[in-house]
Design an enzyme around this catalytic site. Structure first.
Site, PDB file in Angstrom:
ATOM      1  N   ASN A  53       6.068  53.019 110.077  1.00  0.00           N
ATOM      2  CA  ASN A  53       5.795  51.839 109.257  1.00  0.00           C
ATOM      3  C   ASN A  53       6.064  52.166 107.792  1.00  0.00           C
ATOM      4  OD1 ASN A  53       2.969  53.289 109.938  1.00  0.00           O
ATOM      5  ND2 ASN A  53       3.006  52.672 107.803  1.00  0.00           N
TER       6      ASN A  53
ATOM      7  N   THR B 216      -6.730  59.189 105.449  1.00  0.00           N
ATOM      8  CA  THR B 216      -8.130  59.240 105.003  1.00  0.00           C
ATOM      9  C   THR B 216      -8.236  59.300 103.487  1.00  0.00           C
ATOM     10  OG1 THR B 216      -8.207  61.659 105.066  1.00  0.00           O
ATOM     11  CG2 THR B 216      -8.818  60.483 107.097  1.00  0.00           C
TER      12      THR B 216
ATOM     13  N   SER C 142       3.260  57.990 112.598  1.00  0.00           N
ATOM     14  CA  SER C 142       3.225  56.558 112.313  1.00  0.00           C
ATOM     15  C   SER C 142       4.643  56.099 112.027  1.00  0.00           C
ATOM     16  CB  SER C 142       2.350  56.242 111.105  1.00  0.00           C
ATOM     17  OG  SER C 142       0.997  56.458 111.396  1.00  0.00           O
TER      18      SER C 142
ATOM     19  N   HIS D  12      -1.776  67.249 110.494  1.00  0.00           N
ATOM     20  CA  HIS D  12      -1.254  67.950 109.316  1.00  0.00           C
ATOM     21  C   HIS D  12      -0.239  68.994 109.769  1.00  0.00           C
ATOM     22  CE1 HIS D  12      -5.428  67.002 107.379  1.00  0.00           C
ATOM     23  NE2 HIS D  12      -4.618  65.955 107.384  1.00  0.00           N
TER      24      HIS D  12
ATOM     25  N   VAL E 170      17.687  55.537 110.481  1.00  0.00           N
ATOM     26  CA  VAL E 170      18.789  56.421 110.108  1.00  0.00           C
ATOM     27  C   VAL E 170      19.084  57.356 111.282  1.00  0.00           C
ATOM     28  CG1 VAL E 170      19.596  58.208 108.524  1.00  0.00           C
ATOM     29  CG2 VAL E 170      18.245  56.272 107.659  1.00  0.00           C
TER      30      VAL E 170
END
Length: 517
Positions: free
Chosen positions: A119, A128, A117, A453, A235
């Site tokens: 954001n 979750t 992601s 994960h 960055v």
């Protein structure tokens, strides 16, 4: 060291937020500047998009997080207009595939579901909120039990972990009873701990990076005066002088201007792929960087719950009460989630069982189990992946990705030990599913990367011997003031959602960094 040291934190997810808060609470004068390549989605920085009441606004927030696959909104992320991802898809709403098929995409044929992601709040905005504790061999063996317990407790406080969200569900309790019968000698089923705050009306305000930031996100707090969050700030490099990081080179994606921000301490918590990528781009290249990649192989299925079985433990009135509770928040209904936890040696897996009124995919009206009155469960087993040097991400000095950083190639394979445990877990899932009802989606192994994960790529260790990137306190070997954070620091094989564990390790790292400051 400056009287008012500046701390640069790269990444705004739960881990970067942990570093920011812990460092500011422990140092009375320090200032934190946090850099996030993606946009801020919510008025409160880092809030879970699950809390957005409007379906349209929620969908827009998720699209804004989808990086190069953000469609018409991609320009707000600074994605070049020429980037084409025709026919591609995201791994999950609010995420984008690393190997998305367009120019500048990563190369991940053996890890095709790898996603991220982009954001404010990172994955925490789409998470979750599952927060199980690691146990047994999942834990880090060079941290003693007393310290580990204190770190986990602090992580649970930061994340607002609780078990009340599903504890009073009679339907959830009935599912647990059936699980216990079907699982036999496996550990007893229990509700899944989650991060969030139950509300008086029975809904939950889900946690994101916002709850970890806490007072830093409150304009009225003194700590907020020493905290600055810069979104749409990419960055490109950590500036290094010998054994010290002296700052970061940042591109403002709105103006396309680049500047160097000086810092007395640098923390990189960008995620398990983009953290090692930034270190590599900065010439920081320990032998283990990007290596020892692990995740949780995942076997999933969907079962239509048996009315005959469920009615042994729950009544029609219980079912009506459950449906009414879920209808109170139709945008994000709270589903009962149960689990059978990891327990060695007999159950080296984690099972999650999520109750749902509808299956996660369209079911034709003619299907014999369409509109099942007692609903469905989506069940998934997480298995271990042993860390191996051969599994990992490497970076090119000759090819750039769509952001202008060294492009990634991911190599990953499951070995005989993983294959054996996957086969065993699949059989267990089948046995348990048959005890709950009828499969409408048979047990199947998801593509590599599906768990989201990702661990091990900046792993911590006790010796600078080429098998770890950072010391036991997450400080990069050979540097006085450069720390890494996130799931990538986890050195063990785990089966469960790693957020709680990563926050605990970040708390430990921040304690060490604050002492050095």
């Amino acid at each position: 060291m400056n009287d008012q040291p500046v701390i640069a934190v790269v990444g705004s997810g739960p881990i970067g937020s942990t570093f920011a808060r812990e460092l500011l609470e422990r140092h009375p004068r320090a200032r934190v500047v946090m850099f996030e390549a993606g946009p801020q989605l919510t008025a409160v920085p880092g809030e879970s998009v699950r809390n957005i009441p409007s379906p349209d606004e929620k969908a827009r927030a998720r699209e804004l997080s989808q990086g190069p696959q953000a469609g018409a909104l991609r320009e707000s992320l600074g994605i070049p207009a020429g980037t084409v991802v025709e026919g591609m898809f995201t791994a999950r709403q609010g995420t984008h595939l690393l190997d998305f098929g367009g120019e500048g995409a990563a190369h991940a044929p053996t890890f095709p579901a790898a996603a991220a992601s982009t954001n404010v709040g990172g994955m925490g905005a789409h998470w979750t909120c599952a927060t199980p504790r690691p146990s047994g061999s999942e834990r880090v063996d060079f941290i003693d039990d007393a310290e580990w317990d204190a770190l986990i407790q602090r992580a649970e406080e930061l994340l607002h972990v609780q078990s009340a969200a599903f504890a009073d569900s009679a339907v959830g309790a009935a599912i647990r009873s059936l699980l216990e019968e079907a699982a036999g000698s496996d550990p007893a089923p229990s509700t899944l701990p989650v991060a969030g705050d139950p509300q008086p009306d029975g809904t939950v305000r889900w946690a994101g990076a916002d709850v970890v930031l806490g007072p830093l996100a409150d304009p009225g707090s003194p700590l907020a005066a020493r905290f600055e969050l810069r979104d749409l700030s990419l960055v490109h490099q950590i500036v290094v002088d010998g054994a010290r990081a002296t700052g970061v080179v940042v591109e403002d994606l709105r103006t396309r201007e680049t500047a160097t921000v000086e810092a007395d301490l640098v923390v990189v918590a960008a995620d398990a792929f983009r953290t090692p990528q930034l270190l590599w781009a900065s010439g920081i290249r320990p032998r283990a960087l990007g290596r020892y990649l692990t995740e949780h192989p995942v076997v999933i299925s969907t079962v239509a719950l048996s009315g005959d079985q469920m009615s042994r433990f729950a009544s029609e009135a219980d079912l009506e009460a459950e449906l009414a509770r879920r209808a109170a928040n139709p945008v994000d209904p709270v589903a009962a989630v149960n689990r059978i936890p990891f327990a060695e040696p007999g159950h080296p897996y984690s099972l999650q069982v999520m109750y749902a009124e509808q299956p996660p995919f369209p079911l034709d009206e003619s299907h014999p189990h369409a509109g099942n009155r007692w609903g469905y469960v989506n069940m998934g087993y997480g298995m271990r992946k042993r860390p191996r040097f051969e599994d990992g991400v490497t970076f090119s000095d000759d090819e750039l990705d769509y952001r202008g950083l060294p492009n990634m190639t991911i190599e990953y394979a499951l070995g005989p030990e993983e294959e054996a445990e996957i086969a065993d877990a699949t059989e267990r899932l089948r046995r348990i599913g048959e005890g709950l009802g009828v499969f409408i989606a048979e047990p199947r192994l998801m593509p590599n990367g599906s768990s989201l994960h990702y661990q091990g790529t900046t792993r911590i260790g006790v010796a600078d011997d080429g098998t770890s990137v950072a010391d036991p306190h997450s400080r990069v070997w050979g540097f006085e003031n450069l720390y890494v954070g996130g799931n990538g620091t986890i050195p063990t094989a785990t089966t469960m959602n790693p957020t709680l564990m990563s926050v605990a390790l970040a708390v430990r790292a921040a304690q060490d960094a604050a002492t050095r400051l």
